[in-house]
Design a protein around this motif. Structure first.
Motif, PDB file in Angstrom:
ATOM      1  N   ARG A  79      16.741   1.724  -0.155  1.00 41.46           N
ATOM      2  CA  ARG A  79      17.417   2.813  -0.875  1.00 41.46           C
ATOM      3  C   ARG A  79      16.501   4.011  -1.049  1.00 41.46           C
ATOM      4  NH1 ARG A  79      21.584   1.694  -5.217  1.00 41.46           N
ATOM      5  NH2 ARG A  79      21.192   3.907  -5.291  1.00 41.46           N
ATOM      6  N   ALA A  80      15.226   3.762  -1.358  1.00 47.06           N
ATOM      7  CA  ALA A  80      14.271   4.864  -1.516  1.00 47.06           C
ATOM      8  C   ALA A  80      14.073   5.589  -0.185  1.00 47.06           C
ATOM      9  CB  ALA A  80      12.940   4.337  -2.036  1.00 47.06           C
ATOM     10  N   ALA A  81      14.006   4.844   0.905  1.00 52.62           N
ATOM     11  CA  ALA A  81      13.834   5.465   2.221  1.00 52.62           C
ATOM     12  C   ALA A  81      15.058   6.295   2.592  1.00 52.62           C
ATOM     13  CB  ALA A  81      13.571   4.401   3.276  1.00 52.62           C
ATOM     14  N   GLU A  82      16.246   5.757   2.336  1.00 51.40           N
ATOM     15  CA  GLU A  82      17.467   6.506   2.636  1.00 51.40           C
ATOM     16  C   GLU A  82      17.552   7.786   1.821  1.00 51.40           C
ATOM     17  OE1 GLU A  82      20.439   3.562   1.848  1.00 51.40           O
ATOM     18  OE2 GLU A  82      20.428   2.828   3.920  1.00 51.40           O
ATOM     19  N   ALA A  83      17.076   7.741   0.578  1.00 52.71           N
ATOM     20  CA  ALA A  83      17.090   8.911  -0.293  1.00 52.71           C
ATOM     21  C   ALA A  83      15.875   9.806  -0.069  1.00 52.71           C
ATOM     22  CB  ALA A  83      17.147   8.469  -1.747  1.00 52.71           C
ATOM     23  N   ARG A  84      14.968   9.358   0.810  1.00 50.11           N
ATOM     24  CA  ARG A  84      13.718  10.072   1.076  1.00 50.11           C
ATOM     25  C   ARG A  84      12.915  10.280  -0.206  1.00 50.11           C
ATOM     26  NH1 ARG A  84      13.593  12.757   6.386  1.00 50.11           N
ATOM     27  NH2 ARG A  84      15.536  12.267   7.413  1.00 50.11           N
ATOM     28  N   ASP A  85      12.958   9.258  -1.057  1.00 49.06           N
ATOM     29  CA  ASP A  85      12.226   9.262  -2.327  1.00 49.06           C
ATOM     30  C   ASP A  85      10.868   8.593  -2.099  1.00 49.06           C
ATOM     31  OD1 ASP A  85      11.238   9.062  -4.890  1.00 49.06           O
ATOM     32  OD2 ASP A  85      13.062   8.172  -5.740  1.00 49.06           O
ATOM     33  N   VAL A  86       9.885   9.390  -1.734  1.00 52.19           N
ATOM     34  CA  VAL A  86       8.568   8.864  -1.383  1.00 52.19           C
ATOM     35  C   VAL A  86       7.907   8.202  -2.579  1.00 52.19           C
ATOM     36  CG1 VAL A  86       6.270   9.487  -0.547  1.00 52.19           C
ATOM     37  CG2 VAL A  86       8.288  10.524   0.473  1.00 52.19           C
ATOM     38  N   ASP A  87       8.074   8.757  -3.767  1.00 52.13           N
ATOM     39  CA  ASP A  87       7.437   8.171  -4.947  1.00 52.13           C
ATOM     40  C   ASP A  87       7.966   6.770  -5.232  1.00 52.13           C
ATOM     41  OD1 ASP A  87       5.855  10.444  -5.328  1.00 52.13           O
ATOM     42  OD2 ASP A  87       7.431  11.434  -6.498  1.00 52.13           O
ATOM     43  N   ALA A  88       9.280   6.586  -5.114  1.00 53.49           N
ATOM     44  CA  ALA A  88       9.860   5.256  -5.335  1.00 53.49           C
ATOM     45  C   ALA A  88       9.396   4.283  -4.259  1.00 53.49           C
ATOM     46  CB  ALA A  88      11.384   5.341  -5.354  1.00 53.49           C
ATOM     47  N   LEU A  89       9.307   4.739  -3.034  1.00 53.08           N
ATOM     48  CA  LEU A  89       8.842   3.887  -1.948  1.00 53.08           C
ATOM     49  C   LEU A  89       7.365   3.544  -2.119  1.00 53.08           C
ATOM     50  CD1 LEU A  89       9.894   2.576   0.628  1.00 53.08           C
ATOM     51  CD2 LEU A  89       9.220   4.616   1.863  1.00 53.08           C
ATOM     52  N   ALA A  90       6.582   4.507  -2.549  1.00 52.23           N
ATOM     53  CA  ALA A  90       5.135   4.311  -2.711  1.00 52.23           C
ATOM     54  C   ALA A  90       4.806   3.276  -3.780  1.00 52.23           C
ATOM     55  CB  ALA A  90       4.460   5.635  -3.039  1.00 52.23           C
ATOM     56  N   ARG A  91       5.695   3.071  -4.738  1.00 52.64           N
ATOM     57  CA  ARG A  91       5.456   2.059  -5.772  1.00 52.64           C
ATOM     58  C   ARG A  91       5.388   0.652  -5.192  1.00 52.64           C
ATOM     59  NH1 ARG A  91       8.758   5.498  -9.051  1.00 52.64           N
ATOM     60  NH2 ARG A  91      10.655   4.414  -8.457  1.00 52.64           N
ATOM     61  N   HIS A  92       5.899   0.483  -3.986  1.00 51.08           N
ATOM     62  CA  HIS A  92       5.928  -0.840  -3.354  1.00 51.08           C
ATOM     63  C   HIS A  92       4.863  -0.988  -2.262  1.00 51.08           C
ATOM     64  CE1 HIS A  92       9.639  -1.786  -5.421  1.00 51.08           C
ATOM     65  NE2 HIS A  92      10.112  -0.625  -5.050  1.00 51.08           N
ATOM     66  N   VAL A  93       3.895  -0.071  -2.226  1.00 52.07           N
ATOM     67  CA  VAL A  93       2.878  -0.105  -1.171  1.00 52.07           C
ATOM     68  C   VAL A  93       1.488  -0.099  -1.803  1.00 52.07           C
ATOM     69  CG1 VAL A  93       1.944   1.083   0.857  1.00 52.07           C
ATOM     70  CG2 VAL A  93       4.408   1.152   0.406  1.00 52.07           C
ATOM     71  N   ASP A  94       0.655  -1.027  -1.374  1.00 52.12           N
ATOM     72  CA  ASP A  94      -0.764  -1.025  -1.734  1.00 52.12           C
ATOM     73  C   ASP A  94      -1.477  -0.267  -0.611  1.00 52.12           C
ATOM     74  OD1 ASP A  94      -3.464  -1.522  -2.169  1.00 52.12           O
ATOM     75  OD2 ASP A  94      -3.176  -3.623  -2.686  1.00 52.12           O
ATOM     76  N   PHE A  95      -1.595   1.043  -0.781  1.00 50.37           N
ATOM     77  CA  PHE A  95      -2.089   1.903   0.291  1.00 50.37           C
ATOM     78  C   PHE A  95      -3.489   1.521   0.758  1.00 50.37           C
ATOM     79  CE2 PHE A  95       1.276   4.604  -1.429  1.00 50.37           C
ATOM     80  CZ  PHE A  95       1.948   4.913  -0.252  1.00 50.37           C
ATOM     81  N   GLN A  96      -4.364   1.177  -0.158  1.00 47.35           N
ATOM     82  CA  GLN A  96      -5.733   0.844   0.239  1.00 47.35           C
ATOM     83  C   GLN A  96      -5.763  -0.394   1.123  1.00 47.35           C
ATOM     84  OE1 GLN A  96      -8.416   2.861  -0.283  1.00 47.35           O
ATOM     85  NE2 GLN A  96      -9.321   1.487   1.219  1.00 47.35           N
ATOM     86  N   ALA A  97      -4.995  -1.416   0.764  1.00 47.88           N
ATOM     87  CA  ALA A  97      -4.960  -2.640   1.572  1.00 47.88           C
ATOM     88  C   ALA A  97      -4.370  -2.363   2.952  1.00 47.88           C
ATOM     89  CB  ALA A  97      -4.148  -3.722   0.853  1.00 47.88           C
ATOM     90  N   VAL A  98      -3.317  -1.542   3.023  1.00 47.63           N
ATOM     91  CA  VAL A  98      -2.699  -1.224   4.311  1.00 47.63           C
ATOM     92  C   VAL A  98      -3.670  -0.411   5.168  1.00 47.63           C
ATOM     93  CG1 VAL A  98      -0.813   0.028   5.440  1.00 47.63           C
ATOM     94  CG2 VAL A  98      -0.335  -1.374   3.438  1.00 47.63           C
ATOM     95  N   TRP A 128       6.351  -6.952  -5.895  1.00 43.73           N
ATOM     96  CA  TRP A 128       5.952  -7.172  -4.512  1.00 43.73           C
ATOM     97  C   TRP A 128       5.408  -5.877  -3.943  1.00 43.73           C
ATOM     98  CZ3 TRP A 128       5.880 -11.938  -2.456  1.00 43.73           C
ATOM     99  CH2 TRP A 128       6.631 -12.922  -3.105  1.00 43.73           C
ATOM    100  N   LYS A 129       4.307  -5.978  -3.189  1.00 43.12           N
ATOM    101  CA  LYS A 129       3.684  -4.803  -2.578  1.00 43.12           C
ATOM    102  C   LYS A 129       3.460  -5.058  -1.095  1.00 43.12           C
ATOM    103  CE  LYS A 129       2.355  -2.496  -6.418  1.00 43.12           C
ATOM    104  NZ  LYS A 129       2.296  -1.126  -6.714  1.00 43.12           N
ATOM    105  N   LEU A 130       3.678  -4.031  -0.295  1.00 46.04           N
ATOM    106  CA  LEU A 130       3.321  -4.078   1.113  1.00 46.04           C
ATOM    107  C   LEU A 130       1.805  -3.988   1.182  1.00 46.04           C
ATOM    108  CD1 LEU A 130       4.027  -3.895   4.157  1.00 46.04           C
ATOM    109  CD2 LEU A 130       4.099  -1.417   3.858  1.00 46.04           C
ATOM    110  N   VAL A 131       1.150  -5.007   1.766  1.00 48.13           N
ATOM    111  CA  VAL A 131      -0.310  -5.041   1.798  1.00 48.13           C
ATOM    112  C   VAL A 131      -0.868  -5.039   3.213  1.00 48.13           C
ATOM    113  CG1 VAL A 131      -0.530  -6.188  -0.433  1.00 48.13           C
ATOM    114  CG2 VAL A 131      -0.396  -7.561   1.649  1.00 48.13           C
TER     115      VAL A 131
END
Length: 161
Positions: free
Chosen positions: A33-52, A148-151
């Motif tokens: 839903r966040a991707a469809e809405a292009r809501d980067v902040d909502a999508l970013a809450r589910h990503v561990d950027f440093q681990a990725v 849950w986080k994308l790692v």
């Protein structure tokens, strides 16, 4: 009194089991839903950027540290690829990607055509699941706290020469 305590324990176990079973799919639904809405902040809450970032850098480095690898191999050896990965795997990088990328075609609201890029869900542990694409690429999610986080993003084996 004992019945109330037993009922509360059973209810807590059922709720916990339901959450463990359903929360990964709920997280994926939120991310979609966040991707469809292009809501980067909502999508970013589910990503561990440093681990990725660390994972992608390690994969690129492992694949390109030999003599070959062409231009990408030279960038990895020079350390420039690390800067590119840092910029791309970040909330700001996601904004640029979303601004440039067209949305997936939809058949009807709430459905997306995935065709050849269809991903399958695979639970690998209570605190870990993967989304695996047919070409071997995979997204790894881990439970961090209560979310849950994308790692990890596993590049497909034939992605780079």
């Amino acid at each position: 009194m004992k019945r109330w305590i037993l009922a509360l324990v059973v209810l807590a176990l059922l709720a916990g089991g339901g959450w463990v079973w359903g929360s990964p799919k709920y997280t994926l639904w939120q991310m979609k839903r966040a991707a469809e809405a292009r809501d980067v902040d909502a999508l970013a809450r589910h990503v561990d950027f440093q681990a990725v970032r660390d994972s992608v850098k390690a994969q690129l480095s492992a694949r390109m540290h030999g003599e070959g690898g062409g231009v990408l191999g030279a960038l990895v050896r020079a350390g420039i690829a690390d800067t590119v990965v840092d910029a791309a795997v970040s909330p700001a990088g996601m904004r640029v990607i979303f601004a440039a990328a067209p949305l997936a075609e939809t058949e009807r609201p709430g459905t997306i055509k995935l065709k050849a890029n269809e991903m399958r869900y695979q639970r690998t542990a209570l605190d870990r699941f993967h989304l695996i694409r047919g070409d071997g690429a995979a997204l790894e999610f881990r439970l961090q706290g209560a979310s849950w986080k994308l790692v990890d993003i596993k590049l497909p084996p034939d992605a780079l020469p």
